[in-house]
Design an enzyme around this catalytic site. Structure first.
Site, PDB file in Angstrom:
ATOM      1  N   HIS A 374       0.806  -1.233   0.000  1.00 45.30           N
ATOM      2  CA  HIS A 374       0.000   0.000   0.000  1.00 45.30           C
ATOM      3  C   HIS A 374       0.831   1.270   0.000  1.00 45.30           C
ATOM      4  O   HIS A 374       0.271   2.363   0.163  1.00 45.30           O
ATOM      5  CB  HIS A 374      -0.910   0.062   1.229  1.00 45.30           C
ATOM      6  CG  HIS A 374      -1.957  -0.998   1.284  1.00 45.30           C
ATOM      7  ND1 HIS A 374      -3.234  -0.812   0.827  1.00 45.30           N
ATOM      8  CD2 HIS A 374      -1.917  -2.257   1.758  1.00 45.30           C
ATOM      9  CE1 HIS A 374      -3.943  -1.911   1.027  1.00 45.30           C
ATOM     10  NE2 HIS A 374      -3.154  -2.808   1.594  1.00 45.30           N
ATOM     11  N   LYS A 567      -8.553  13.840   5.524  1.00 38.97           N
ATOM     12  CA  LYS A 567      -7.741  12.626   5.453  1.00 38.97           C
ATOM     13  C   LYS A 567      -6.688  12.758   6.541  1.00 38.97           C
ATOM     14  O   LYS A 567      -6.577  13.815   7.174  1.00 38.97           O
ATOM     15  CB  LYS A 567      -7.092  12.473   4.073  1.00 38.97           C
ATOM     16  CG  LYS A 567      -6.390  13.719   3.524  1.00 38.97           C
ATOM     17  CD  LYS A 567      -5.889  13.506   2.101  1.00 38.97           C
ATOM     18  CE  LYS A 567      -6.937  13.780   1.047  1.00 38.97           C
ATOM     19  NZ  LYS A 567      -7.036  12.770   0.031  1.00 38.97           N
ATOM     20  N   ARG A 568      -5.917  11.706   6.802  1.00 39.18           N
ATOM     21  CA  ARG A 568      -4.845  11.826   7.784  1.00 39.18           C
ATOM     22  C   ARG A 568      -3.936  13.005   7.411  1.00 39.18           C
ATOM     23  O   ARG A 568      -3.743  13.290   6.226  1.00 39.18           O
ATOM     24  CB  ARG A 568      -4.038  10.526   7.830  1.00 39.18           C
ATOM     25  CG  ARG A 568      -4.753   9.392   8.516  1.00 39.18           C
ATOM     26  CD  ARG A 568      -5.096   9.731   9.952  1.00 39.18           C
ATOM     27  NE  ARG A 568      -3.905   9.742  10.750  1.00 39.18           N
ATOM     28  CZ  ARG A 568      -3.640   8.874  11.729  1.00 39.18           C
ATOM     29  NH1 ARG A 568      -4.513   7.936  12.052  1.00 39.18           N
ATOM     30  NH2 ARG A 568      -2.510   8.944  12.409  1.00 39.18           N
ATOM     31  N   LYS A 573       0.621  14.345   1.877  1.00 38.44           N
ATOM     32  CA  LYS A 573      -0.748  14.642   1.414  1.00 38.44           C
ATOM     33  C   LYS A 573      -0.945  16.148   1.202  1.00 38.44           C
ATOM     34  O   LYS A 573      -1.936  16.594   0.652  1.00 38.44           O
ATOM     35  CB  LYS A 573      -1.774  14.098   2.409  1.00 38.44           C
ATOM     36  CG  LYS A 573      -1.765  12.568   2.499  1.00 38.44           C
ATOM     37  CD  LYS A 573      -2.786  12.071   3.513  1.00 38.44           C
ATOM     38  CE  LYS A 573      -2.673  10.579   3.817  1.00 38.44           C
ATOM     39  NZ  LYS A 573      -3.354   9.736   2.813  1.00 38.44           N
ATOM     40  N   THR A 678      -8.712   6.667  -1.437  1.00 37.61           N
ATOM     41  CA  THR A 678     -10.059   6.136  -1.672  1.00 37.61           C
ATOM     42  C   THR A 678     -11.111   7.195  -1.377  1.00 37.61           C
ATOM     43  O   THR A 678     -12.241   7.083  -1.856  1.00 37.61           O
ATOM     44  CB  THR A 678     -10.324   4.881  -0.803  1.00 37.61           C
ATOM     45  OG1 THR A 678      -9.842   5.132   0.514  1.00 37.61           O
ATOM     46  CG2 THR A 678      -9.632   3.659  -1.372  1.00 37.61           C
ATOM     47  N   LYS A 682     -14.944   8.421  -2.949  1.00 37.44           N
ATOM     48  CA  LYS A 682     -16.162   8.691  -2.161  1.00 37.44           C
ATOM     49  C   LYS A 682     -16.764  10.040  -2.555  1.00 37.44           C
ATOM     50  O   LYS A 682     -17.981  10.179  -2.695  1.00 37.44           O
ATOM     51  CB  LYS A 682     -15.839   8.682  -0.657  1.00 37.44           C
ATOM     52  CG  LYS A 682     -15.477   7.290  -0.157  1.00 37.44           C
ATOM     53  CD  LYS A 682     -14.845   7.285   1.222  1.00 37.44           C
ATOM     54  CE  LYS A 682     -14.125   5.960   1.414  1.00 37.44           C
ATOM     55  NZ  LYS A 682     -13.231   5.941   2.582  1.00 37.44           N
TER      56      LYS A 682
HETATM   57  O1  H53 Z   1      -3.784   2.649   2.047  1.00 37.60           O
HETATM   58  C1  H53 Z   1      -4.879   2.993   1.218  1.00 37.60           C
HETATM   59  C2  H53 Z   1      -4.418   3.822   0.037  1.00 37.60           C
HETATM   60  C3  H53 Z   1      -3.586   5.009   0.494  1.00 37.60           C
HETATM   61  C4  H53 Z   1      -2.502   4.545   1.435  1.00 37.60           C
HETATM   62  C5  H53 Z   1      -3.101   3.769   2.580  1.00 37.60           C
HETATM   63  C6  H53 Z   1      -2.117   3.291   3.612  1.00 37.60           C
HETATM   64  C7  H53 Z   1      -2.473   3.405   4.959  1.00 37.60           C
HETATM   65  O2  H53 Z   1      -3.661   3.922   5.295  1.00 37.60           O
HETATM   66  C8  H53 Z   1      -1.591   2.967   5.956  1.00 37.60           C
HETATM   67  C9  H53 Z   1      -0.393   2.394   5.613  1.00 37.60           C
HETATM   68  C10 H53 Z   1      -0.053   2.270   4.276  1.00 37.60           C
HETATM   69  O3  H53 Z   1       1.103   1.699   3.947  1.00 37.60           O
HETATM   70  C11 H53 Z   1      -0.920   2.720   3.286  1.00 37.60           C
HETATM   71  O4  H53 Z   1      -1.777   5.630   1.922  1.00 37.60           O
HETATM   72  O5  H53 Z   1      -3.051   5.653  -0.628  1.00 37.60           O
HETATM   73  O6  H53 Z   1      -5.537   4.254  -0.674  1.00 37.60           O
HETATM   74  C12 H53 Z   1      -5.560   1.713   0.777  1.00 37.60           C
HETATM   75  O7  H53 Z   1      -4.809   1.034  -0.137  1.00 37.60           O
END
Ligand code: H53
Length: 832
Positions: A374, A567-568, A573, A678, A682
């Site tokens: 991810h 978002k976080r 970001k 994601t 939404k």
């Molecule tokens: O995963 C999402 C992606 C997003 C990505 C996120 C993610 C985390 O929330 C935590 C750890 C990590 O390695 C990745 O940042 O881009 O959409 C689902 O795939």
């Protein structure tokens, strides 16, 4: 049936306070804040909670019946199952989802209203199940919904944290973290005290030859902790399939609550032991895209992997099949590298406990696992120190060394001339201390590795995992672009839009086949449809304005353009880019005459998101946003032209209100850093347009909805490295508009300038790693295009409708079918 089981709440006595009296319920709770806040439960609160409890229990009864039937059916059919291992499941609330899937929401609505309750108020009583940080955890929750909806025999495995992601309060502009104790009353979980597994830690390994001359490795000593299963039913939509999410909770083993100590009068130390065991599943680590290498986190990972694998193997053994059939019966998907120890644990079970040959066992292991990556961010790639692993899991470290040895031998044979390659691909990084690279282990132990959007899957193949593509060939690496469940993110979050779509499409079939949305395009020119569409967006904005008023005290104009970034909080970001853009806008407004201001489009800039408690720069960004909000929102020259809002404690339930209410949302990560994203999906699915970089799934969203319906800007991923190199070696030129923004911050307009000096110097003096300055100009000009486009409301609505019509691809139903076909090789098992 439903109202029969609601007698309990007709008495208006909340079950979790079964012993409580009114007097006790009036008990005051002290609340940490700058001062002390005292909350008093009123009779009114109690009634609502009782209404919630009664309704939830009634729907739960329904679920249990289908859940039992589903489990029996799956056991009887005895076909391949999927196991989704995820340290995070960000589920949000369950009641509304249960109502939708069981299908009696209208009955509940009528019944509740007879008793004087509105169903929404009752739904709002529920505490979010927030066992996740952000995108990764929410993706897992959407996957469970689609797996059940599509009738796949599938289980989720996770940890039952006592504390989920912290609650965020903003005090004097700063983030303050409050523990999220969410288990007070949780009707959606079923403790299974009959399903326990003893998990071993520490100790040592003894190696000896058995009577047949075979080498035996025996892991002995150390301590054990008990894993207790808690099961959560996962109902599918429009099907009776109700799958299981099994969450493990840690507890001292029955022998461990040391009765000897206890009887010897050492009560305190017996209790301390018990507490230490319970600590393992106590708290979710609050980091998103950031790994800190803490021992307790490694303990969590092993505890959960070992308990889950024990459970999976036990279930397989009941079928009495030969071991070689294991991969025909079991597919295990690793959600990121967090569960990578499951690979090692299965090899240990097969070799040490079941006596299989190494090679035979390894064949089984590598045909069972799939690994989803991810992120490419270096700070998020997991590495564990070898000494830590040696101490906690001595036998696993040996197995890791053996896996690595055999792997490196095969690489050496194939690439004899490339000696450096061995160091690059080794599972062990030769640093001080040595580190175990979990991503390498996950690749070596899996049969497929996938990224989560096209750009991301290409990037992992050409950057971090390039050598592995040379070793295994390109077929082992694949892409499965993320999605979202339309049940929660359209129907539940935006019921009016869902109803309107259903009225045009002749029913709610689109909730099961999202590609049917394409029929909406034929209504784009329908005037009445457009105005209904616009009216729904407006109503959703009023709903959000109310949330804003209730939580921040600020009134915002729902006619203004709502610009949302939730978002976080993370430098990659780039919430800093957004807030610098807001300051630029503010300065511009201040420089215009009242007549010129008349022509501007009023805007509400809405932020939300949590920073990891130890991520100081992210917390600084939150602080700046809040200080900017405080200044702008009270500036009479500005009025409604610009408002800045920080919504505290962004979570799934708030996202369900925020997503349907955006006009534009921001997905503006430095190109190449956001794996997928994601929330972009939404927002678009709810009729919001987006401004974004060519990153993650933004690219595929653009391909689907058309370039004319999205506002793209900024550097391309392929150019990022070269620009960083230029910053480092050819000097750095600050964008002039950004320079003006920095001057204003440095003047102290937004509070003590020192508070933000590190944020500014990360750009001006430390290489601007995230290219904020490089992208600032194109960001501002693209925001001007947004303003311009918003003034033509008719055209704007047409873009909104067209975009929604073309979002069919982004359903997790499509995603899960892709995983099932190309990675898991599993079939659905619908009810006959
Ligand atoms: O995963 C999402 C992606 C997003 C990505 C996120 C993610 C985390 O929330 C935590 C750890 C990590 O390695 C990745 O940042 O881009 O959409 C689902 O795939």
């Amino acid at each position: 049936l439903v109202w029969g089981s609601m007698n309990s709440f007709a008495m208006l006595r909340p079950p979790w306070r079964a012993r409580s009296s009114i007097a006790m319920s009036r008990m005051s709770r002290f609340h940490l804040s700058s001062g002390v806040r005292i909350e008093t439960d009123t009779q009114y609160d109690i009634q609502f909670r009782a209404a919630y409890a009664g309704t939830a229990l009634a729907f739960r009864d329904r679920l249990i019946i289908e859940w039992n039937k589903t489990q029996q059916r799956q056991t009887f059919a005895d076909q391949k199952r999927v196991y989704y291992l995820s340290l995070e499941f960000l589920m949000g609330r369950a009641l509304d989802n249960a109502m939708l899937n069981v299908g009696l929401k209208d009955v509940a609505q009528d019944g509740l209203s007879e008793l004087g309750f509105r169903v929404e108020d009752v739904i709002n009583q529920e505490h979010d199940a927030a066992l996740g940080n952000g995108g990764l955890g929410r993706l897992a929750a959407c996957f469970l919904d689609s797996l059940a909806t599509l009738n796949y025999p599938a289980w989720g495995y996770g940890l039952r944290y006592r504390y989920g992601i912290f609650k965020q309060e903003i005090i004097d502009g700063y983030q303050v973290e409050i523990p999220d104790y969410w288990l007070d009353f949780n009707p959606w979980e079923f403790p299974r005290h009959d399903i326990t597994v003893d998990i071993q830690f520490y100790g040592h390994v003894i190696r000896y030859q058995d009577e047949y001359g075979k080498t035996v490795n025996s892991w002995q000593g150390g301590e054990t902790v008990q894993a207790v299963a808690y099961d959560v039913p996962i109902p599918g939509y429009g099907t009776k399939t109700t799958n299981n999410l099994r969450l493990w909770s840690s507890k001292a083993t029955s022998g461990e609550f040391d009765f000897q100590k206890f009887n010897a009068g050492d009560y305190e130390s017996a209790v301390a032991d018990q507490q230490r065991a319970e600590t393992i599943s106590a708290v979710l680590y609050p980091n998103d895209n950031l790994e800190r290498g803490k021992e307790l986190r490694l303990k969590q990972q092993y505890f959960w992997c070992a308990a889950s694998l024990y459970d999976i193997v036990r279930r397989f053994k009941k079928t009495r099949r030969a071991w070689r059939e294991f991969p025909d019966q079991v597919a295990i998907q690793l959600n990121d590298t967090h569960p990578t120890l499951a690979i090692v644990e299965l090899q240990r079970i097969l070799v040490d406990l079941e006596g299989l040959d190494w090679d035979e066992a390894w064949h089984i292991v590598t045909h069972t696992f799939g690994y989803t990556n991810h992120t490419v961010l270096p700070e998020a790639l997991e590495k564990w120190s070898v000494p830590l692993m040696q101490n906690l899991l001595p036998r696993h470290l040996q197995i890791i060394y053996d896996i690595n040895l055999f792997f490196l031998q095969s690489v050496e044979k194939r690439f004899p001339e490339d000696r450096d390659m061995l160091a690059r691909v080794s599972v062990i990084e030769e640093s001080h201390p040595k580190m175990v690279r979990m991503a390498h282990l996950a690749i070596i132990g899996s049969h497929k590795v996938n990224g989560v959007a096209e750009l991301h899957s290409d990037l992992i193949k050409t950057t971090i995992f390039k050598d592995f593509v040379a070793i295994y060939g390109p077929d082992k690496f694949t892409n499965v672009t993320n999605g979202i469940t339309p049940r929660r993110w359209l129907h539940q979050a935006n019921p009016r839009l869902s109803d309107l779509i259903a009225s045009k499409l002749g029913g709610f079939e689109f909730l099961k086949d999202l590609t049917l949305l394409d029929q909406l395009e034929s209504f784009v020119d329908d005037k009445a449809f457009r105005s209904e569409w616009a009216e729904i967006k407006y109503a959703n904005k009023i709903r959000l304005a109310k949330l804003i008023k209730d939580t921040t005290g600020y009134s915002v104009n729902p006619r203004a353009l709502f610009d949302v970034q939730v978002k976080r909080i993370h430098e990659y970001k780039r919430q800093q880019l957004n807030i610098f853009g807001v300051i630029h806008r503010y300065l511009k407004i201040k420089s215009l005459s009242p007549e010129e201001c008349q022509k501007l489009v009023p805007r509400v800039s809405i932020f939300g998101g949590k920073a990891a408690p130890g991520y100081w720069m992210a917390k600084t960004i939150i602080h700046l946003i809040n200080n900017v909000a405080a200044v702008i929102n009270k500036d009479a020259d500005v009025g409604d032209l610009l408002k800045v809002i920080f919504i505290e404690d962004y979570n799934v339930s708030k996202a369900e209100i925020i997503c349907p209410a955006s006009d534009i949302s921001e997905h503006i990560s430095t190109a190449g850093t956001e794996a997928s994203g994601t929330s972009n999906m939404k927002f678009v699915l709810n009729g919001g347009l987006i401004i974004g970089t060519c990153d993650g799934a933004n690219i595929e969203i653009t391909r689907e909805i058309g370039e004319q319906n999205i506002f793209l800007f900024g550097t391309l991923a392929e150019d990022v490295e070269e620009i960083r190199h230029r910053h480092r070696y050819d000097g750095f030129r600050l964008d002039e508009n950004l320079a003006r923004v920095f001057e204003e911050i440095q003047k102290g307009t937004f509070g003590d300038a020192d508070d933000f000096s590190a944020l500014i110097s990360s750009i001006t003096d430390h290489g601007d790693y995230y290219l904020v300055s490089d992208d600032f100009h194109s960001y501002l000009t693209t925001q001007e295009l947004v303003d311009e486009a918003f003034q033509d409301q008719d055209e704007w609505i047409a873009k909104s409708i067209t975009s929604v019509a073309r979002m069919g691809f982004f359903s997790t139903d499509r995603v899960i079918n892709e995983y099932a076909d190309s990675i898991w090789n599993v079939e659905p098992l619908p009810e006959e």
